[in-house]
Motif scaffolding. Structure first.
Motif, short mmCIF file in Angstrom:
data_model
loop_
_atom_site.label_atom_id
_atom_site.label_comp_id
_atom_site.label_asym_id
_atom_site.label_seq_id
_atom_site.Cartn_x
_atom_site.Cartn_y
_atom_site.Cartn_z
N TYR A 118 0.96 -0.94 0.06
CA TYR A 118 0.49 -0.04 -0.15
C TYR A 118 0.78 1.27 -0.19
O TYR A 118 1.23 1.59 1.20
N PRO A 119 1.13 1.80 -1.21
CA PRO A 119 1.89 3.43 -0.95
C PRO A 119 1.16 4.17 -0.40
O PRO A 119 0.08 4.50 -0.70
N ASP A 120 1.72 4.88 0.09
CA ASP A 120 0.27 6.56 0.99
C ASP A 120 0.03 7.35 -0.54
O ASP A 120 -0.99 7.63 0.19
N SER A 121 0.63 7.80 -1.55
CA SER A 121 0.22 7.98 -2.50
C SER A 121 0.34 7.25 -3.79
O SER A 121 0.88 7.62 -4.68
N PRO A 122 -1.26 5.92 -4.00
CA PRO A 122 -1.08 5.68 -5.46
C PRO A 122 -1.65 6.36 -6.04
O PRO A 122 -2.60 7.33 -6.33
N THR A 123 -0.93 6.49 -7.84
CA THR A 123 -1.16 7.06 -8.62
C THR A 123 -2.53 6.66 -9.38
O THR A 123 -2.79 7.62 -10.07
N THR A 124 -2.75 5.53 -9.52
CA THR A 124 -3.48 5.23 -10.45
C THR A 124 -3.95 3.90 -9.39
O THR A 124 -3.29 3.32 -8.59
N ALA A 125 -5.70 2.99 -10.34
CA ALA A 125 -5.99 1.98 -8.89
C ALA A 125 -5.42 0.81 -10.36
O ALA A 125 -5.33 1.25 -11.44
N TYR A 126 -5.49 -0.14 -10.20
CA TYR A 126 -4.49 -0.87 -10.08
C TYR A 126 -4.95 -2.48 -8.91
O TYR A 126 -5.18 -3.15 -8.10
N ILE A 177 -5.06 -8.21 -5.58
CA ILE A 177 -5.81 -7.01 -4.54
C ILE A 177 -6.08 -5.78 -5.20
O ILE A 177 -4.85 -5.27 -5.55
N PRO A 178 -7.44 -5.72 -5.34
CA PRO A 178 -7.65 -4.05 -5.95
C PRO A 178 -6.92 -2.95 -5.12
O PRO A 178 -7.68 -2.95 -3.72
N HIS A 179 -6.87 -1.62 -5.71
CA HIS A 179 -6.02 -0.85 -4.58
C HIS A 179 -6.30 0.33 -5.10
O HIS A 179 -6.41 0.64 -6.83
N GLY A 180 -6.95 1.85 -5.40
CA GLY A 180 -7.29 2.80 -5.19
C GLY A 180 -8.67 2.71 -6.24
O GLY A 180 -9.11 3.02 -6.78
N ALA A 181 -9.56 1.43 -5.93
CA ALA A 181 -10.18 1.69 -7.17
C ALA A 181 -12.22 1.60 -6.43
O ALA A 181 -12.06 1.00 -5.38
N ILE A 182 -12.99 1.47 -6.70
CA ILE A 182 -14.74 1.80 -6.18
C ILE A 182 -15.32 0.88 -6.78
O ILE A 182 -15.28 0.10 -7.78
N PRO A 183 -15.51 -0.18 -5.74
CA PRO A 183 -16.54 -1.71 -5.75
C PRO A 183 -17.95 -1.38 -5.97
O PRO A 183 -18.07 -0.18 -5.56
N SER A 184 -18.74 -2.01 -7.03
CA SER A 184 -19.81 -2.56 -7.23
C SER A 184 -20.00 -4.13 -7.77
O SER A 184 -19.59 -4.59 -8.63
N LEU A 185 -21.21 -3.65 -8.39
CA LEU A 185 -21.84 -4.55 -8.97
C LEU A 185 -23.21 -4.15 -9.88
O LEU A 185 -23.05 -3.26 -10.08
N GLN A 186 -22.92 -5.79 -10.62
CA GLN A 186 -23.09 -5.40 -12.05
C GLN A 186 -23.83 -6.70 -12.95
O GLN A 186 -23.49 -7.98 -12.39
N VAL A 187 -25.64 -6.72 -13.11
CA VAL A 187 -25.99 -7.77 -14.00
C VAL A 187 -26.21 -6.47 -15.45
O VAL A 187 -26.01 -6.54 -15.51
#
Length: 309
Positions: free
Chosen positions: A99-107, A124-134
């Motif tokens: 976990y970097p102090d300031s991730p530059t992008t989600a990955y 392991i997702p970093h800096g991203a927003i979770p959701s569901l999709q159908v």
């Protein structure tokens, strides 16, 4: 010599010889009651003396127990002294991800490991927003850094199995599976409960909710009915660290859950495994796919995914 016989009249009795009367005074005669008390006194005295002797002997041995050359508690001059075992340190769970102090992008960070001879791949997702999709995935959507199939579909009517909420809207109800995932205000909660208030909260906050098989509950594996072997996937909470874990070989539910427990997973639910399609995107932007791509999927196929903000 006088003949006394001749002098005795017919009405007279004469005693011949000397009679000595030995009268014993009742004050000087030995009393049976007095002898009994004397015997009791002697017995009491003997017991008292014996008690004093025994008390002395036992007290002496106790005071000199450690001085005995054969005592087990005697410390040997030549042998090293035993030291008490150190207290067990509390088990600390170190995060698997970086976990970097300031991730530059989600990955997605990808880690390959082996637990109990089972090869695992951890996403392991970093800096991203979770959701569901159908519905069908858009493979050209570069904002998706991790996606995997979520809820099961009934074979008979092709509907979602168990409760399902999509952006606050309930699409299905049911408690066939006690494992659940709730996404409230972009925060994932993985748990096990027949009735969870997070279902209602998801409907009130435009959140997400779905159910699946439970695998690990508070650090302990959960047994499940299916006994076949297949590629397994799961959504895991490891001491607050959210990740997707898949096997690289066909495994049973039990062996997979045991591997997750040994990996110190706190809570885990199943994700659709086998040939279900998905991918993760690493820090260099490379996409790593798993499963088998197919274009004939039921319209109610659901996915859990993480997108760039």
């Amino acid at each position: 010599m006088t003949d006394f016989k001749d002098n005795i009249r017919d009405d007279e009795i004469r005693v011949i010889g000397e009679i000595k009367a030995n009268r014993v005074s009742p004050l000087t005669s030995p009393s049976p009651r007095g002898c009994g008390w004397r015997i009791v006194g002697i017995i009491v005295l003997i017991l008292l003396v014996a008690g004093i002797v025994l008390a002395y002997l036992f007290g002496f041995n106790k005071d000199n127990k450690n001085d005995s050359p054969n005592s087990d508690e005697t410390a040997s001059y030549f042998e090293p002294q035993t030291t008490p075992a150190p207290k067990a340190e509390p088990h600390t769970i170190v995060p698997l991800g970086f976990y970097p102090d300031s991730p530059t992008t989600a990955y997605t960070q990808i880690i390959d490991t082996t637990i109990n001879d089972i090869p695992l791949r951890i996403h392991i997702p970093h800096g991203a927003i979770p959701s569901l999709q159908v519905g069908r995935l858009n493979e050209n959507d570069s904002s998706i850094i991790l996606v995997a199939q979520a809820a099961d579909i009934r074979r008979d009517n092709r509907k979602i199995v168990g409760a399902f909420v999509l952006q606050g809207k309930p699409l299905a109800w049911g408690k066939a599976k006690t494992g659940f995932c709730a996404i409230i205000h972009d925060t994932i909660t993985v748990g096990i409960a027949e009735n969870s208030p997070l279902f209602e909260k998801a409907t009130e906050t435009d959140g997400y909710f779905f159910r699946q098989y439970p695998l690990v509950d508070n650090g302990r594996l959960v047994e499940n009915e299916p006994k076949n072997k297949s590629i397994r996937r799961s959504l895991c909470d490891r001491n607050g660290e959210i990740m997707v874990i898949e096997t690289l070989s066909a495994e049973s539910f039990h062996d997979f859950a045991q591997a997750l427990e040994d990996l110190d997973i706190t809570n885990s639910i199943y994700l659709v495994g086998s040939h279900s399609y998905g991918w993760s995107t690493d820090a260099q932007g490379h996409r790593h796919t798993f499963g088998r791509k197919t274009y004939r999927m039921p319209v109610n196929t659901s996915y859990i995914l993480w997108r760039k903000p």
